[in-house]
Design an enzyme around this catalytic site. Structure first.
Site, short mmCIF file in Angstrom:
data_model
loop_
_atom_site.label_atom_id
_atom_site.label_comp_id
_atom_site.label_asym_id
_atom_site.label_seq_id
_atom_site.Cartn_x
_atom_site.Cartn_y
_atom_site.Cartn_z
CG ASP A 7 60.69 40.26 -114.26
OD1 ASP A 7 60.05 39.38 -113.30
OD2 ASP A 7 60.32 41.48 -113.78
CG ASP A 9 54.86 40.18 -112.45
OD1 ASP A 9 53.87 39.31 -113.48
OD2 ASP A 9 54.73 39.47 -111.50
CG ASP A 133 59.65 45.75 -113.89
OD1 ASP A 133 59.73 44.81 -113.15
OD2 ASP A 133 58.53 46.17 -113.68
#
Lengths: 174, 174
Positions: A7, A9, A133
């Site tokens: 991922d 961000d 996250d």
């Protein structure tokens, strides 16, 4: 060669830091990252949810984010043993496409852009591992989810967790 | 619910028609779609390859493409029985992101943008079926590739082939 999807961000790009800074400037507040442990800024100020979201919709928001410490070095090493894809949920903020693409080309020039994926629902990702996250992406993911620690996910349990890129390196290369 | 991934250009969006029109206008030629059966325009005019490609790089090129006949109606029907994702190789022309997104929102408003995927290498797609006009995407695809007939792929053999959206409907709903 096994495949790792990563991922952007809060995993390789520090969006939360810039977002909180812009929020504090705009609303003349002094919220610290520690104040939103285990939650998101919008949980702390639910009446401001749309304003809080609007910072992300600014076309250049994602262009100058800081790189998460260690991610460049470790991903470079991993790419010698694994196929690496960058898989980012970009559809919520379509104005972010160009900035995200340019940011990746600048900070991860050793990755092919053929391995960049801008998507929404990450169950579409076919990989052996997903470092992310947001636990919601693991629910229907076909491989092993690996939760990258971020302020908002501190209290999530029941997932394989890595706290930083040193731990990612240990997980995959030790 | 099984999942069908569907390509954009030459499957739901008629990029080839507009591209040939722009090429003919620019170079004062009168090439017809039938003249490039089994190949691409760049195979016919190899010395103009970069100019031929450059039409696609124009940010609005993909914004006003015609919809391939039958695709809206059939995809609407399919979406009642299958999970539908639109999976387009957008990384070759990053300037196309916004136009492709807006085109999808206009012509396929019944699909969630969480199911749009802009990628490069489609082996990252986790789906049961992939409807695509480029056979190269089937090589490492984990599911069943279905070749959608386009001028350039006329001579490809050894693939499940559908010639139009009626045949897609028959394949999945009969």
């Amino acid at each position: 060669m096994k495949r790792i999807a990563i991922d952007m961000d809060e995993v390789i790009a520090d969006a939360a830091e810039k977002h909180l800074k812009l929020y504090n400037q705009h609303f003349k507040e002094t919220i610290m990252i520690d104040d939103i442990k285990g939650k998101k800024l919008r949980d702390l100020r639910p009446h401001l949810e749309s304003e809080i979201k609007s910072f992300f919709a600014e076309p250049t928001f994602f262009r100058d984010l800081n790189v998460i410490e260690g991610s460049q070095e470790v991903i470079k090493k991993l790419s010698q043993h694994y196929e690496i894809f960058i898989t980012t949920a970009a559809m919520e903020f379509p104005s972010s496409f160009t900035a995200k693409y340019e940011w990746l080309k600048e900070h991860f020039p050793f990755l092919s852009d053929m391995n960049f994926v801008f998507c929404g629902d990450k169950s579409i990702i076919h990989a052996d591992y997903l470092i992310d996250d947001n636990v919601r992406h693991f629910k229907r993911f076909c491989g092993q989810g690996i939760l990258f620690t971020a302020s908002h996910n501190m209290h999530e349990t029941g997932y394989v967790r890595v706290n930083n890129w040193n731990e990612v390196q240990d997980y995959f290369l030790k």
